[in-house]
Structures are given as C-alpha cells and as structure tokens.
Design a protein around this motif. Structure first.
Motif, mmCIF file in Angstrom:
data_model
loop_
_atom_site.group_PDB
_atom_site.id
_atom_site.type_symbol
_atom_site.label_atom_id
_atom_site.label_comp_id
_atom_site.label_asym_id
_atom_site.label_seq_id
_atom_site.Cartn_x
_atom_site.Cartn_y
_atom_site.Cartn_z
ATOM 1 N N LEU A 31 0.860 -1.185 0.000
ATOM 2 C CA LEU A 31 0.000 0.000 0.000
ATOM 3 C C LEU A 31 0.892 1.229 0.000
ATOM 4 O O LEU A 31 1.783 1.370 0.849
ATOM 5 C CB LEU A 31 -0.909 0.012 1.233
ATOM 6 N N VAL A 61 -8.982 -0.732 -2.300
ATOM 7 C CA VAL A 61 -8.636 0.103 -1.139
ATOM 8 C C VAL A 61 -9.740 1.137 -0.975
ATOM 9 O O VAL A 61 -10.095 1.835 -1.935
ATOM 10 C CB VAL A 61 -7.281 0.808 -1.333
ATOM 11 N N VAL A 72 -8.531 -2.641 3.153
ATOM 12 C CA VAL A 72 -7.821 -3.207 2.007
ATOM 13 C C VAL A 72 -8.254 -4.662 1.821
ATOM 14 O O VAL A 72 -8.133 -5.482 2.742
ATOM 15 C CB VAL A 72 -6.295 -3.137 2.220
#
Length: 239
Positions: A31, A61, A72
């Motif tokens: 991420l 996300v 997520v």
C-alpha cells in the motif's frame, strides 16, 4: 502527472475524504501513499509505503469518511484495516467467518456506527465488527422466483453469485451487493437479512454499484455490468 510504482501492477487507487493531497495506491501486496503537493511531474517515490501489507495481490482500497483508516481487500480472502495516521496495520479480518476465496470488494459503513463489509469470490458477504467478529452471509444462485418477473437479461444460471462490488447507502443502514449472476442484493446491515433481490437489468455480471453520497439524496442505485449496460434502480422497491 504520473507515479512510478515499480514492477507490480496497480490494482487499486483511492483518495482520502479528509486529505485532498493524499492518493493511495496498491501495487502487488504493498500500500502506497503519494503526496500530491509535490511539484514533481513524475512522482518516483511515495511519501508513505506499507510494504508486504497483504499476503497476495490487493484488489481494492477504501478510505473511511474521517480519513483515519483504509480498508484493504486482497486475494487471500483477508481484509486489512490500516491506520493512516501511523501507517500501521490495525487489524486483519479473516478466520472462520471470513472468506474462503478471493476477497474482491470492501466497503466502510458511513455515519457514526462503525461497520465494514467485504465480498468475495466465495459468493459470500461478511459484515464485520471492529473486534474482528463477523457475520457471514452465503449467497445462493438466483432462481428468479421471488419478486418481480425477469425482463431483459434475467438470472444468469451459468454464473455463480460471486460478489464483485459493495456499496453502503448514505444512511448506513442498507448495503448493496453486485453479483456475478447479473443481480443485486440489498442487505439490512444490522441484522444481515437479505431484504430483496434486484433482477432483470443485466444479462451478465454486475461489476460495480454506486449511489449518491449525500444523506438526503433520492434512493437511487446505479449498477454497471459486463453486458455493457448501466441501470438505475430504486433502492427500496415497492412491496
């Protein structure tokens, strides 16, 4: 402007409702957070990185309304909650109540009551509590027997009801799920009950559902399908 994320595919992007300068992106199992205040045309390095957050590839996300947390969804079936202030994983939602296959979609409940919903290619929707406990709802293939008769499209008997998209209505009490059999299901969020099934609009999988974000907006849902169709629905059809 463009950002270089390395060799991995970019599988999801999301903005923060509370920070217009923060762009979240998923690349593989990582991420990334990009600061859009940078004057660079090419953003070569993210401002923040949570490497190896997921076990497998990230699919979606979503940032909550406060901008504090990001949810997520990933291929292993797990859902991760990330604190965007500390950029650390707060909790992972998985286990007996979780998904048995790919988690394809996730949504955060709006309003004061905390809630998280996830949908997967195991044809299940899971309504999560912040403690990590979840209510799993297993979806069945549509028979076309309940509610109004099918018009154009109808039930896709060859396609399982995989969950491709989730969306909370603005009041936070209803959840819409777009399914692989061309139908949508409306859930009561507090009880997990399947209130009604919307059918007849799509001749292929529903890949995306959405609704106006304003709490006072009309009760309208939009769905997009793999049949190249865009449909508008009343979120509370007459009984």
């Amino acid at each position: 402007r463009a950002a270089l994320l390395g060799a991995g595919d970019v599988t999801a992007v999301s903005f923060s409702p509370s920070d217009e300068h923060l762009l979240l992106a998923a690349s593989g199992a990582d991420l990334l957070g990009f600061d859009l205040r940078s004057e660079r045309v090419l953003l070569q390095e993210p401002a923040r990185r949570l490497q190896g957050l997921a076990e497998e590839e990230i699919n979606q996300v979503v940032v909550d309304a406060s901008g504090h947390c990001a949810a997520v969804a990933e291929d292993s079936g797990a859902v991760h909650l990330v604190d965007l202030h500390t950029w650390k994983r707060e909790r992972t939602f998985a286990g007996k109540c979780g998904h048995k296959s790919i988690c394809s979609s996730v949504a955060v409940r709006p309003g004061r009551t905390w809630g998280l919903a996830s949908g997967g290619l195991d044809a299940a929707v899971v309504l999560w509590q912040r403690t990590g406990k979840g209510r799993r709802v297993q979806l069945q293939a549509d028979t076309g027997e309940e509610g109004s008769a099918c018009t154009s499209g109808g039930p896709q008997l060859l396609n399982p009801p995989f969950v491709h998209s989730l969306f909370y209505l603005p009041a936070g009490d209803l959840l819409a799920a777009g399914l692989g059999d061309g139908t949508m299901v409306m859930f009561d969020v507090d009880s997990g009950e399947q209130l009604h099934r919307l059918r007849g609009g799509h001749a292929a999988a529903v890949c995306q559902v959405a609704a106006p974000a304003a709490p006072g907006a009309p009760g309208t849902l939009a769905s997009a399908g793999n049949d190249q169709a865009l449909c508008l629905w009343a979120s509370s059809p007459p009984s």
